[in-house]
Each structure stands twice: as C-alpha cells, then as structure tokens.
Design an enzyme around this catalytic site. Sequence first.
Site, PDB file in Angstrom:
ATOM      1  N   SER B  73      44.980 -79.393  24.102  1.00  0.00           N
ATOM      2  CA  SER B  73      44.711 -80.126  22.856  1.00  0.00           C
ATOM      3  C   SER B  73      44.311 -79.248  21.688  1.00  0.00           C
ATOM      4  CB  SER B  73      43.613 -81.161  23.093  1.00  0.00           C
ATOM      5  OG  SER B  73      44.086 -82.195  23.923  1.00  0.00           O
ATOM      6  N   LYS B  76      46.573 -79.260  18.804  1.00  0.00           N
ATOM      7  CA  LYS B  76      46.736 -80.396  17.888  1.00  0.00           C
ATOM      8  C   LYS B  76      46.481 -80.064  16.417  1.00  0.00           C
ATOM      9  CE  LYS B  76      45.686 -83.826  21.494  1.00  0.00           C
ATOM     10  NZ  LYS B  76      44.590 -84.650  22.055  1.00  0.00           N
ATOM     11  N   TYR B 198      55.669 -82.243  22.598  1.00  0.00           N
ATOM     12  CA  TYR B 198      54.224 -82.343  22.805  1.00  0.00           C
ATOM     13  C   TYR B 198      53.799 -81.649  24.100  1.00  0.00           C
ATOM     14  CZ  TYR B 198      49.633 -84.323  23.657  1.00  0.00           C
ATOM     15  OH  TYR B 198      48.295 -84.472  23.936  1.00  0.00           O
ATOM     16  N   TYR B 250      36.631 -85.886  19.984  1.00  0.00           N
ATOM     17  CA  TYR B 250      36.829 -87.239  20.524  1.00  0.00           C
ATOM     18  C   TYR B 250      35.594 -88.099  20.292  1.00  0.00           C
ATOM     19  CZ  TYR B 250      40.404 -84.490  22.866  1.00  0.00           C
ATOM     20  OH  TYR B 250      41.432 -83.647  23.147  1.00  0.00           O
ATOM     21  N   VAL B 268      41.833 -79.294  27.603  1.00  0.00           N
ATOM     22  CA  VAL B 268      41.487 -79.665  28.967  1.00  0.00           C
ATOM     23  C   VAL B 268      41.568 -78.486  29.947  1.00  0.00           C
ATOM     24  CG1 VAL B 268      43.746 -80.366  29.791  1.00  0.00           C
ATOM     25  CG2 VAL B 268      41.733 -81.603  30.564  1.00  0.00           C
TER      26      VAL B 268
END
Lengths: 439, 439, 439, 439
Positions: B73, B76, B198, B250, B268
């Site tokens: 992530s 991103k 992705y 998050y 992660v």
Amino acid sequence: VPAALDPDHPAQVIDRALAAVRDRIGPHDDGAIADYIPELAAADPEHFGIALVSVDGNGYGAGDVDVGFTIQSISKPFVYALALADHGLDAVAGRVGLEPSGEAYNAISLDPDDGRPDNPMINAGAIVTASLVRAADADERFERVRETLSAFAGRDLSVNERVFASEAATGDRNRALAHLMKAAGALDLEVEDALDVYFRQCSLMVTATDVATMAATLARSGHNPVTDHQVVDEQVAEHVLAVMATCGMYDASGRWLVRVGLPAKSGVAGGVLAVSPGQFGIGTFSPRLDDRGNSVRGVAACEALSSEFSLHLLHRVERSEPVVAVHRAPEVPDGVTVLRLRGALEFTGAERALRALDPAESHIAPTATLVIDLRQVLGCHPVAAAMLDALTLGQQAAGVKVVVLDPRRRGLVPAATEVDHIDALDHDIPERVPADPMS
Amino acid sequence: VPAALDPDHPAQVIDRALAAVRDRIGPHDDGAIADYIPELAAADPEHFGIALVSVDGNGYGAGDVDVGFTIQSISKPFVYALALADHGLDAVAGRVGLEPSGEAYNAISLDPDDGRPDNPMINAGAIVTASLVRAADADERFERVRETLSAFAGRDLSVNERVFASEAATGDRNRALAHLMKAAGALDLEVEDALDVYFRQCSLMVTATDVATMAATLARSGHNPVTDHQVVDEQVAEHVLAVMATCGMYDASGRWLVRVGLPAKSGVAGGVLAVSPGQFGIGTFSPRLDDRGNSVRGVAACEALSSEFSLHLLHRVERSEPVVAVHRAPEVPDGVTVLRLRGALEFTGAERALRALDPAESHIAPTATLVIDLRQVLGCHPVAAAMLDALTLGQQAAGVKVVVLDPRRRGLVPAATEVDHIDALDHDIPERVPADPMS
Amino acid sequence: VPAALDPDHPAQVIDRALAAVRDRIGPHDDGAIADYIPELAAADPEHFGIALVSVDGNGYGAGDVDVGFTIQSISKPFVYALALADHGLDAVAGRVGLEPSGEAYNAISLDPDDGRPDNPMINAGAIVTASLVRAADADERFERVRETLSAFAGRDLSVNERVFASEAATGDRNRALAHLMKAAGALDLEVEDALDVYFRQCSLMVTATDVATMAATLARSGHNPVTDHQVVDEQVAEHVLAVMATCGMYDASGRWLVRVGLPAKSGVAGGVLAVSPGQFGIGTFSPRLDDRGNSVRGVAACEALSSEFSLHLLHRVERSEPVVAVHRAPEVPDGVTVLRLRGALEFTGAERALRALDPAESHIAPTATLVIDLRQVLGCHPVAAAMLDALTLGQQAAGVKVVVLDPRRRGLVPAATEVDHIDALDHDIPERVPADPMS
Amino acid sequence: VPAALDPDHPAQVIDRALAAVRDRIGPHDDGAIADYIPELAAADPEHFGIALVSVDGNGYGAGDVDVGFTIQSISKPFVYALALADHGLDAVAGRVGLEPSGEAYNAISLDPDDGRPDNPMINAGAIVTASLVRAADADERFERVRETLSAFAGRDLSVNERVFASEAATGDRNRALAHLMKAAGALDLEVEDALDVYFRQCSLMVTATDVATMAATLARSGHNPVTDHQVVDEQVAEHVLAVMATCGMYDASGRWLVRVGLPAKSGVAGGVLAVSPGQFGIGTFSPRLDDRGNSVRGVAACEALSSEFSLHLLHRVERSEPVVAVHRAPEVPDGVTVLRLRGALEFTGAERALRALDPAESHIAPTATLVIDLRQVLGCHPVAAAMLDALTLGQQAAGVKVVVLDPRRRGLVPAATEVDHIDALDHDIPERVPADPMS
C-alpha cells in the site's frame, strides 16, 4: 494602492487584502440561514465580516467584524482544550476518540463497544468533552468553560439567554446522543447537566474579531497575543490543532485539508475559524450555510485567503539561501574554521552543519579551532539543537577547540561540555555562498 | 559520544540516533506477519530497519535498511501523484474522494450514488487511482507506474512475480471492490485490467532506504534529492501529503496525526513511510503487523522519532530572535531609515515590517529614504513578498525613496515599480534588538 | 397413560403434554437473567411455566404458570393493536413501518428521511405506537393501554411501580430513541409523555396464563375466548399476527418463522408469547435469556411444541378425503344431480365443485335439477362462497333448477338469485368416493 | 354472469375472476422496464398475464400467460429447495442465513464474521445457494438446477442464451458479491463457476403459467399437481415458503406479508410468483417495475386477488358449525355414547372431543361404550391424531369400550391399543347441535 491608503499606516494593506476578498465573495448569496430556532432565523443574511489577528496581536478586518453571533460549534475546540488541560491527552482520548467520522456533525457515530464518540468536533464528542471539565456542578463547569473561552477571545463572553433557552428546548437530537452515550456508559454526568453546559457554551456571543483572536491564540501555541496571557500550554494547543485538521469541518474535513490546508471549525450561526499556525488566526461571519452547515461565504473566504496567501499547512517557504556556510579562506587565521549558520534552524540546517565539517564533502581540512557563528540564527528547533550539541561534543572529542560566536549569549546550543564564547571575529568573512542543494 | 564515532563524519550522529531508536524498539515482538499469501508469510519476523533520507539527499540508517520487501500500500500515494499529474486535482477528485473513511483499508466504503471510493489510500480508491493513469493498455499503464515509483525511489524497481501471482490469485476482496465500482460506473477499465496494474504496483520490491528516498522526494516537494530529478510538481506533492495526513493510516489516521503528526503510509509487507515536510523522509521495515495492518515496530519507530525530534507538523520552531529591526539612530545618516529583515519571511515577518514603519508603533518618524536590508533574509513566502511589495509602493506614493540592500540581487521583493539597489550601507548599524513580541 | 390420569377429565392429556415438554427442557440452565435494573435481577432463575389457552377458552399448563412477571416487550403487539383500532392500518403504517430491521430490539433503525421506525416490535417503533393511542393526556393514554391489555388477558392488570420507577430512571437508550424521533418529526408527543406510557406498559404484571390468554385472543381473531369479549376486530388481529410473524423475535425473526412457524413475541423479564392462529395461544415464563434477549427455555419450549404438535403456520392438514362428491347414480331420481360438499370450504373445495359439474371431467351429463348438499359443510371461506354463487348463477342461466340442501338454513352460499331449499333427499346416496386428486 | 359463459364449464368463473382483475389493473402504466441489458429492455411493456394453477392441477388464466420471459430471481426459491434437498436445513442454514435483511435485492448484506449472506432470496444468498447444489462441475450443477426447475414447472425449461450472455457480461455487482464471499470463506466454488450457474438459472425462459405451476407445486407441499410428481419433500416445501414469507419481496417483505399475506417472489423481467398454501399458485407477468424492482401490475394483481379472495395466510375460514357433537339421547341404545367429529381435525377439534367427554362440561354421564364417529372427518392433523389416541387410551384404561365408526377404515386415529371398528350405527342420531363456542 488606492488613494486613501495612509502612508503612516502601511499595515492597512492587510485590511485592504481582506476587503478585496470580501468584495469579491460578498455577492455570493447561496445557502440558507439556520432556522431551527427563531433566534438564528432572525439573523441578517447580508452580514459578512472577515477578521484576522496576527500572532503579534494585531487585528485586521473587513466588513461586519463586530456583529455579535452565537459561537455554536466553534466552541468545541476550546472546550476540548480545557478538558485536555484538566486531564491530559491520554485520559481524554479514552473518552472521546480522535478519528474523523466521515459523517455529519450530528451523526450517531459512537463506538459499538463503549459508546465512545468518534471525535470531539461532532456533537456527541463535544457533549462528552464538556462533561469532562472538572467542576463540582454544572454551574461551576459552565463558568470554567465561559472563562476559558473568554481568555481565548481576550474579553468577557456572555450567553445569549434566548438562544440558550431555544437550544435547550429544541435540542432533541443532542438529547438523544447524550442518552445513548449515558446508556453505553460513555457519559458520566446526568444527561441534563451535561447538555446544560453544552447548550450554554454554544450560546456564547462572539464577533468575527473574537473568533480571529481565539484562532490567533491557537496559532501562537496557546498564548493570547492580544492579552499576552498563556491560556493553555503549547502541547494542548498543538493537539487541538491536529484534531481540527482532521475533524474540524465534519464530512468535508478531508477536502478542506487538501484544498485550504488550515485547521478550522465552523458554527451553525455562520462563524468560521481558521488557524495559520505561527502566523495568525482568521474569523469570518456570514449566516448563510451550505448543506453541510458551513457558512458559504466563510468557506469561500478561507479558500481565497489560503490560495492567495499560500497558507496551506504543507506549503513550504521557498528558501533562496543556504542556511549554512563554512569558511576556511586565506582571510581566516590559520587553524580556524568558521561555521556560519542562519535563520531558524531545523533538522535540515543542522544536518548541513554536520556534513559541512566532513572533509569528504566540504574539502576543508579540519583545523585546531571551530567557530560556530550563530549571529544570524533566529531560533533553533530541538532536533537541531541536539544535533549541534552532538557536533560540538564530537569535535571536542577529536581534540578540536569549539568556540561559539553569539554576542547575545542566547544559549541556542546547550553543549553538554564547556565551550568558549566570543563576541566577534577578528577578521570579517565575505559572503562566499556555496550552491544551495535545495535551490 | 561513543568511542567509535569518527570525528571526520559528524553526521554519523544521525545514524546513531536511528540506531538508538532501533535498539530500544527492537525487543518488541508483538504482532503477526501477514500470511494471506505464502510469499508474505515467509518473511523473517526479526528484520527491522530504519532509514532516513534528508532533503539534501543524504541517507542514514540503522538495521535492515537494504532488505527487500514488497511495497504494497505504500505504492498508493505515488500512483495517486501520477494520476494527479496526468489529470489535475479536480478531475481526480471527481473520481476518488478526499475524505477519511474511518474504516479499515479494505472497507467497502463507496459513495452510494456513484460508487466513488472515499479516498485514494483505501484499496478501492487505489484501484480507481491506478486505472486513471493515462495509457493505451494495462502494460503501458503499469510501466508508467513502475517508472514513476522508480523515479521517486531513485532506482529501477521491479516486480516480485511470485507475490504478484499470489496476490492476483487470492485477491477476491479487491476483485469484489473493483466489480462493485465497475457496476456503479466508478471504474472505467475492465476489472481485470485495473486489478492487474494494482496487483503489480503492490508487488514492486523496495527497501527501507528506497521508501525513505520516496518520502524525501515528497518532503522536498516532488524533487528527488538523491537523483536531483523533479518527479512531480510541487502542488502535486502537497496534495499527496495532505491526503496522507488525513487518510494514510486508515482507521488510525486521526490518532496518528495527533500523536505522530507526520503524513505517512504503511504496507502489509511491513513497510512504513513517513514524511517530515521540508526536512526528510523516513522508511522503516519490520514485518510483524498490528491488528490494523500497520507494522508494530514501524509505528513505534515513527512515534519515537516524532517525539524525540519534535517532528509534529503543527509544532513550531521556537524563535528567540525578532525577524525585523528598524533603525534610525544617530549613527545613521540623516533622512535615512533602515529596515533590516532576517530569516525566512512569512506573514509574521512581513507584518512586523509594515508595523515597524507606522510612527505610532515605532516612534520613528518617516524619513526621506527607506533602506530595506535583505542581506540576512533566507527566503520569502509569497504572502510576505506581496506585503513588502505593497509596503514599497505605499512608501513611494508618500514620497519616500525606497532602496533595497541585497548585494546578490535575489529579487526577493519584486516591486511593481522601480527601486534602487545598493550593495552596502555607508555606516554599519549595531544590533539594537527590540523586545520580540513572541518571546 | 400415567396411572393418575383421571378418565373423567380426558383433556388432562394436554396438561400432560405441556408437562412433558417442561420436564425435558427444564434442565437447561443456559442464559442469564436481565440485570439492568435490580427488580429484574431479583427474579428466581428456576421459575419455568408453560401455559396454553385454546380458542375455546380452556386453559392448560405446566409449572409456574401463575407467577407474576412484567410483560415488557410482549406488550408491544397489543398496544399496536390498540393504535390500529384507533387509526387504521394505513395511518399507523405512515408512522411506524412494517419491515423487519434485521437488528436488535434496541436498534437505532429509523428512516433516514423522516425518522420513522422500522416496525412496531422494536423499542423505537413501540414508543411511537404508544404515542398514537388516542387520549387527552398521558394518564388517559396509559389507562386505555392498561384496559386494552387487561381485556386481552381477561383480567385487570396493574403496574409494578418499582419496575416502572427503575425503567424510567435507567431508560437512557429509550430516551435517546425518543429524542431522535422527536428531532426527526416522527414523534408528536413530548418525549417524557411518550416514554411514561411506554415504561408503564412494559411494567404491567402478567403470568404465563395471562400471556397465553392474550395469545389465544389473537388466535381467535381478536375475540377473548375466556371472557367472550371481542377486544379488537378480526382485521386488526390479523395485522398484528402478520407483523409478529416477520418482526416479533427481533433479529432472529426469520429463523423463528422457518423453525417454529408461529407469530410470537418475547419480553426481557422472561416471557414468551406464541400464537397458533385458529387453535390456541401459548405463554411461557423462564427468566434466563439468550444473548438476543429471548428466554432460553421459552424459545426451546415453543420449538418443541411446534415440532411435536406440527404447529408450523405453513404446515397443512393432511386431508385423506375429498371434499366434493357428485352423484348421478341409479339410486338417484332421474334428472337429479347431487353435489355433496364437505368440511370447511376454501378455494380448492369450491374449484372441485365447479369442475365436478363439467361433463368433460365428471362424465355425468347435466340434468334438470342440481342439488347442492351442504349438510356436511362446516364453514365457507369467502372465495368459496363466491365461487359457489357463480356456479349457481351459471347453472340457472343454463336452465338448471338449483336446490340447496341445508336443513339448518345457514346461508352459506348467498346466491344472488333465488334458490329453493330442501331439508332432505328422497333417496339416500351411498358414499361412492372418487379418487382424491390430492391423496 | 356474462353471456358467453359456457354452462358446461362452470370453472370458467375462475378465468373470469382473473380477467376482471386484469382488466381493472391493466391500465396502470407506472414503472419502467429493466434496461440494464438490451434483452430485457426490448420487452413489450404492455404484456400482462395472470395465471393460476390449483393444487388439483387445473390451470386458469387471463391475458399473456404464455408469453416467455426469463425467470430471474423467481428461480431463487427453487434452487434453494434443491440445496435443502441435497443437504438439509441445518447444513444450508450454516451457509445462508434465514433473516430478512431489510435491504434491496443486491445489498451487500453479509455476516461480518464469516461472510454468510442474510438469506437465500437476495443475490448474495442465491449465489451461495446455487453453489451448494451437489455436482461434479458447473455444467452438471446447472443441469440439476434446470431439471429441478423444469420439474417444478412441469415442462422442460431452457436457457435464453442471449440473456445469459448479457447477464454474464454485465454482472459486476454479482461478481463483486461473489468475490466478497469468496474472500470471507462463504463461497467454496470458484467465483466464475458459481456465477455461471447463477446467471444461467436466472436466464431460464418461463411463462406466467409455468410460474403458476411452480407456485402450485409449493402450494401442494412439493408435489407438482399437473405432472403428479413429488419434486421435493413436504418439509423442504414448507421451509421454502417460510423463507419466501419473510424475505421474498426484499425490503418490502414485511409490508407484503401484512398486506398480501402470501409467500411470494418477483423477478426483474416482470414475473411475480405467489403461493396460497394448500390452494393454488399464482404467476403473473408484466415487465414494468417499481423502484424496488417488483412488477407494478404483478404486485397490484396479487394485492387484488388476496383482498378479493381473502387469501391472507393468517385469515381463518369462518366456521359456522362445530366440529364435534356428542350424543347420548333416548334414541341411542343404553350405555352407548356417540362422539361425532367432522371436517379436517386440528388441535381445536381434538380438544373439543376431549372436553366433550368430561362429565362436568357435557353433562353426559360416561357409559360402557364410546363410539367415535369419523364418517364426516376429512383429515386429521398429527396433533389431533395424537390427542384422539390419548383419549382412546384413557377411556380404555377407565374400562370403557371404544369403537371407531369409519366404514372406509382410513386409520385416522392410530390407537396404541386395539379398538373395534363398526361400519354403521344401529340407530341414526339426529343433528342436535350445541352452541358453537367460536361462532
């Protein structure tokens, strides 16, 4: 420059800038006045004021900056500051969360396990926050709230009793939130006691100038620049700003932080507060609201100011000049290296100082004496102070004599061991500016 | 200072500080390695590295900073930067929201009307973001993504094909999100095309040093300080930081901004990226995750660094020194007023300059000539430049001759009308420091 | 048959069946007594009673069927019945929805537009329902509620004042729901007035026998079989049963309808009410609750009774016998066809009558006279009556003389035109049974 | 009766009733045809058919009852029946819930712990349900589905391949649901395999008559009355009806059960299926849908039929006649009591039989012989059989000789001990009817 600008008052240009923004935005007549109680519905929709109070305590303004209105949700960050001062961040965070809810101001957004509200900027969180203010009873609690908000505003604030009475009479949704939290164990006080304080705090009368002063007090780390009174400590002010940054504009908070980039809070009576940390506070007043409950012209004014003044929190000052110069030129006596630092030192400046003394980078061989010239340093971030401290100790350990040049002995670099101080260099050093790595 | 510190490399103190944090946090063995695919489950749980790259492009580190792991992530924000560069903020904001969702990374948090995901940091938003990258097909799209992330990292990144294959094979929840968005019209590409990019971007291999370099590129407004390449423009970098500030961690983003106060992103596989704007980037790697999916030791390291280095975004440098001095003392020739400014000028400094010339405040009567001494000014924020410009024009309108003293002619104050420049003062001015209103 | 069964009281077998269920389920000691107020916490967890009242008004029971407890949520369907009687289904449905919420009893499940609660069986819906009872004030409103519930129970019910006082003192979640609905315009009364009635209705004392009687009154379409009093009209009773069928057991309602198949309602004091429409009502009492707030042994008892007695609403009686026979045999006088009908006629029986006269199906040629023999018909559903009516008219139109054989002249088939009645057939007809199409 | 009614076909009145409903509702042109795929958008909006198939297997209809359309969601209860037949209720309930979701047909309404969908009538639940059908692969699975639905319809159904292809190509939301469930472990098959069966089942072509036949098969407890084939067993059919009753009409299910009171299911192509258990099945077709996706005219037709025919599940047949009579009159030989029962016996009838022999209630002293006259009994519910059995045993224990009068020896009351049978009474008993307690 318009003809009327008084040359003896150059700072009027700030008022002019605010007036220009007000003139441009004034024609917007979108939105609708809050009308859930008659007292709000009676507001004059044409009122529009923009006030700015600098961290030096100077006030500027355009339009209706002295028209009174109820503070409403703009009270939330300040009562939160009081609760933080009473209990500390950890204790308060155990009772009111820190997360944006992505929902509207009156959302039923409580932790499913313990009823804890998401954050102190939504109504549920503000009710719990107010209940945490230490006091023997509701009257004392509210008086502490009133005194604190007055200290932020720099004048004695008082309740609009008719608004309070109406809020108390019609506040069913807030009563619902309070009862839900009471049922879940998230609210210790009796519901009516908690709401009494909350409704009163929302009914305090302020002006755009008051709001700007309150914002300036946060901008100056809790120190009211008008009254020169430290209302809350620096850490509390920082926490409040951080929470406002993520949660202050309800479900438009993310967009606000991206587009405007200033911690802010709005109230349903038409006020908007915004903070440019370290610079100034803004207070605007215009009663017509968008469908999220934020003043249409207040939001537009903040966007315009942010854009025109480049106020975004993440926008950095362009530096055209390096903050470090190291010298060992013919003019300098044999065996002396001069490390000249400038400006407000943060990590970057201190890192450059460290690397400037690395022979591999500076091509300047070590000498017997190192003069650290701090005359043009304006301030020193703790991390920079620690790095310069380590630098000093390292040089001393290597047998170099370290001398600090700071005629006013400001103690910017509190070396763990002794250093000598000097007040001047025997020979002046011309400005031989190396290429700035950031230019 | 430990004996081993090399006096010729003073900047090693930064490595030492990182090592101290690593030593203190290393014993933490809470959390669990992500095990949804075998490739992640096989990670060594003891790996722990902390890397820091300054905006000058210098790298520091402690521990396993060169161990490869998949970026996941952390990709991103960089793909978001690419989408912003391709389309601009408004167009991208029409497709991916800017609001924190208050929910987990894999939340089904889509706009009920148009399926628009809440923000680009959750998976749904990242899938749409990747789909917006301009390209003729998925291969070209991914190649642009890979090139951009490589430019941020300063080296050529490549895909871990086994991780990619596993992610693609098991990514049912991401497939679900993509189909939901496709169904709602929020995703234009074919689902498998969008996911292919992705999943590939998440499978790029990086090290903690790479992540720190990517962070440093954002810290330096889109300019990679190691390769000296402007990867994205300043405005894009600011937007990315603002979105990371509210949505990067998050459902712990609010707490993170209050406690750590740095724009950040975690992955992660165990990576964490954090940005101290204008100062440096941090990259950490430690595979054990907390129940929100953030690296336990990575989060602890960022908290420790923020606390010890006072890195909080809303923490201001203490300035011990005023940035403005105005002089009209006997030493100064008759009819000449000298306005000396210092440091990096923002609103506050410029305001002080304006007020310093107000006779009511400074008790210095106007004279025929005003010298604006910019020699110690390091940079000038646009708002300050505009204010000094207005000051100049106002004084000229009042008949005062304005002279700028900036031997290097840096053009810091681009007056609308002509000003004379001088390179030195005939008489030096002693440091007569007025009381600082902020001290 | 146990030795003690009194041959003069054969109906004791029903008591025995209930006792057998109670004996089997009694050892279950799962669950926990509601303890949110001391008055409920003080209940004896071992109490366990099962009562059954038939639509003929006969009572049966096993165990603690006369122990008093508060009715709690079992009051909801009966106050709903009163509101329906006052306003009609359409008006009430405009204020309280009819949809299962899939959520717990105290869910905040309100229509986002108008605050309308999902259904009258959750607390929010019950509060609005109670507020709809026509009355000048809260006291009169509660008195009407009390009288109605007393009429359903067949005896004068009274409030447990201590329970009421505790419920009123601790009912924060219900207060929250009421304020939310008040804020949304879904509740017209003052919150405290509405809650006063609601808390009182929940505090009415009942026994398992009372609950069974109330259930039997619904089972007999609103007619209390013990007091022979029509408490609400048939349509109201049907609506209440339909709502109980989908919403009565909160978030376990679907499972309940599949497994148990009886409209039912539970209360937090340990009561459960279940209705076998047209047959009987069940009331059970056992204070230990499962985590959904339903009595553990009450639920088990209803499941056992439903299973053993085949009570499922959608379980049909096996009919071994056709309900129609048509005769034109030698024994029957020339020119006469006899159509003999039996049992309680619904669509199927009437359809068979129609088809029995179709020569293509019955192979019986039309004759000059048709005798419709209703002697063994027990009742006639409206649709069957209409179909027989149409049959009569059709035959008459075709020139056939139609004669009804119903010595007691019950008017089962109200023909639009005249028919003759006879009281007996000249010749008896042997039972010549055709193959039953359903066997 | 219209002139055209053929006296030889009296059952035409049923067609006439359907035609009358169709004529009245036909002018409704509200709603819009589903247009998410071209094949549905091309439907003729004026098509309108109403079909009824009775449990005797007779078909009736009005309008376009033979026009083909895709079955869509009406397939769900039948595939659910197949899954129940394969695995039993408990196993299936572990994979698909039984609770109404209170949400739309395509809701993402999954158990947060295990991804289990709420019920088999929403898409998510139907996808899992289809995946549970035992088969070696998708083709075999679909073939079993097709065969089962064909058995319910009584003719061989086939797929509309163009609709299937379009559904498969555009079914992003269903793909999303499947992937979500796959990710949560709620779906065992590969997503595309599961969807393949689901999309095919939805694309089977049916007519209103087919739908009515399928409904009639459920109405007759799983026995197709047209083909005389037992498609699923009785318990499965009951479960399916119970689930349809609470979940069949999506978020309008509660209202439907209250207003219409029939288990039902609608499909997006315009079909509606409704079941009157024990009586008949209804199938309607009209393509224009309301905003919940239910056929506007189909819903109106079901409401009209339910209202006019009094079909509500909870509406009871009015019985004008007691089902029990007990006789011991002068005409009866000394020492003989005759207990005459009538109709379809449920609990109530059996209870009356028991109480009729209680001397305290019937004022008839016990005699040496009890004749139970079952000649007019049409059928016997298990609970009634058990009660009569207990009655017999009790009487025998008390020394009474029990004799059953049932010339056809239907075994309605399977006594545990021997009873004698007789075929006639020596003396006929006049109808001496006591007051009916239910009248």
